[in-house]
Design an enzyme around this catalytic site. Structure first.
Site, PDB file in Angstrom:
ATOM      1  CG  HIS A  18       4.383  11.889  -3.832  1.00  0.00           C
ATOM      2  ND1 HIS A  18       4.027  11.955  -5.162  1.00  0.00           N
ATOM      3  CD2 HIS A  18       5.454  12.715  -3.680  1.00  0.00           C
ATOM      4  CE1 HIS A  18       4.852  12.769  -5.791  1.00  0.00           C
ATOM      5  NE2 HIS A  18       5.726  13.248  -4.922  1.00  0.00           N
ATOM      6  CB  SER A  71     -24.529   6.862   9.548  1.00  0.00           C
ATOM      7  OG  SER A  71     -24.783   5.529   9.135  1.00  0.00           O
TER       8      SER A  71
END
Length: 494
Positions: free
Chosen positions: A193, A318
């Site tokens: 989780h 990038s």
């Protein structure tokens, strides 16, 4: 209408890959071009010619038609040269015939006839004319077009899967398995989780994917490729009228199995395609597991668990942030696996249904088999290359484990519970300053939940518990990095 100020494009169909409409034939051609040997239009046409030729050879070698002389070895070699040497001229002639007939299999039939007649005209002056000229009328004898098509597609799919897709998928699993074994004892904080959980090892987590992918591959490796050869509605009606003395069930089985396929005895005009639905379902299952691998590796990279190998000088991560090394291999794999499953899921559903004895919806659908496999191949290639460029960030993994001492609370809790069960005189297994009703789970919950936990905090719980000396010593020596159970041994199961 073109964008204002820009002239319209006029794409040249014979130009380079930059003009390809599909990325599979353009940007990703290097990864997918081998599929074209089995599932392109030319490949399927070549297989149709192959089936027509092999049926003629079968008629000859099994004496199916009384009075039709057997073919010589030279005749058979000449026939087989047509699909074996499927030249540009022959491809062009077939396209011209299809443009006239508006029927792909009829065009193949005519091409084979022309091939036979060309041989016969060359033999006019021979002392002993070839028997081949008698076989022009035997081309496509007692066949419906789907007899040719279903066998051609089955052979094409089998070749594409066994010769192209499976080796790539098996290579991915082998590489992942090697990586799992190399990192089998590298401890890592687990996350359930998204929260810190009982530690594992990097190799064991990779091994889970190896195990899952191996199971999926076993089903694909055992796939059956079915074929039928039984006429217009699967009843051999014309067969038993034209040649009543032939055992047609045995003949059909022998011909189909001779091609390396599994004989389907009960069909309508079409082979029912259930084997295709099964195969594509199994491939989509492999794809979904691989997709899970891609997203998990992306997440591990984002957490810093893996360092990415820097690409060649001059590469850009990038356009504005020069520091970035993006996990593009895994992102590419993720999207292409989704595309693959989108196509294959449609095939699974569409090919399971045919209206009564025949409709043609399957014909258009099956032209996209290579597309579904192609996107999967692109994804597999990116996963292989992405995994090869990773190095486990062992120092960060160790630092993170050392910052999460709460994860050993599970071991302390279970140790306390076992101690209670083994000591009937103790009601709680903890020191008398604890409430008698505070059980092991509640005790550790109070000590850890919502808090930053240190080694000293855990030692305090252990030291205040009424534990056997050997258990207390094991718990005191336990660290998040050593609390990995049998994770390293589990990798050996691969």
């Amino acid at each position: 209408m073109p964008t204002q100020g820009l002239p319209p494009f006029s794409a040249d169909p014979d130009a380079d890959r930059g003009w390809a409409l599909s990325p599979l034939d353009g940007r990703y051609r290097a990864q997918t071009h081998r599929l074209a040997n089995y599932l392109s239009e030319d490949a399927i046409n070549r297989l149709r010619i192959y089936i027509e030729v092999e049926w003629l050879v079968f008629i000859s070698t099994n004496d199916l038609v009384d009075g039709l002389p057997p073919l010589s070895a030279e005749d058979i070699a000449y026939l087989r040269s047509l699909p074996a040497d499927f030249t540009d001229d022959r491809r062009a002639r077939l396209a011209a015939l299809e443009a006239q007939t508006r029927h792909d299999v009829k065009a193949v039939e005519y091409l084979v006839r022309e091939h036979i007649l060309a041989h016969s005209s060359d033999e006019v002056e021979a002392a002993t004319p070839s028997a081949l000229d008698r076989y022009a009328e035997a081309v496509h004898l007692l066949c419906t077009s789907e007899d040719i098509n279903n066998l051609s597609v089955a052979l094409g799919v089998r070749g594409a899967v066994e010769d192209v897709w499976l080796p790539a998928a098996q290579g991915l699993v082998r590489g992942l398995s090697e990586m799992a074994q190399q990192l089998g004892d590298a401890p890592m904080l687990a996350r359930t989780h998204g929260q810190s959980a009982t530690p594992t090892t990097v190799g064991k987590e990779l091994g889970v994917f190896v195990w899952r992918l191996q199971r999926a591959l076993k089903r694909i490796e055992k796939a059956e490729y079915l074929g039928k050869f039984n006429g217009a509605t699967g009843t051999y009606s014309a067969h038993v009228v034209a040649l009543p003395n032939v055992d047609w069930l045995t003949t059909s089985r022998s011909f189909v199995q001779g091609l390396g396929l599994t004989w389907n005895p009960l069909t309508t005009q079409i082979e029912s395609h259930d084997w295709q639905s099964e195969l594509y379902s199994d491939i989509t299952r492999f794809n979904r597991i691989a997709h899970n691998l891609a997203t998990d590796m992306w997440t591990y990279i984002s957490l810093g668990y893996f360092k990415q190998e820097l690409a060649a000088q001059g590469s850009t991560g990038s356009s504005t942030m020069p520091h970035k090394v993006n996990p593009i291999r895994f992102e590419n794999a993720e999207s292409n696996l989704e595309l693959s499953n989108g196509v294959l899921d449609v095939l699974v559903q569409a090919l399971s249904t045919s209206r009564m004895q025949r409709d043609l919806s399957d014909s258009s659908t099956q032209r996209n088999i290579g597309v579904g496999l192609g996107y999967s191949l692109v994804a597999i290639d990116n996963l292989v290359r992405g995994l090869a460029g990773l190095t486990a960030n062992v120092s960060l993994l160790a630092e993170e484990l050392d910052a999460h001492w709460e994860v050993v609370s599970e071991a302390i809790q279970q140790g306390l519970r076992v101690a209670e069960l083994q000591d009937a005189q103790s009601s709680s297994g903890v020191a008398q300053d604890r409430e008698a009703t505070l059980g092991p789970y509640e005790l550790l919950k109070a000590a850890t939940r919502g808090r930053t936990v240190s080694q000293d905090d855990m030692l305090e719980v252990i030291n205040h518990a009424d534990l056997p000396d050997d258990l207390a010593e094991r718990l005191r020596n336990l660290t998040p990095a050593t609390y990995t159970g049998l994770a390293a041994r589990l990798v050996d199961l691969l």
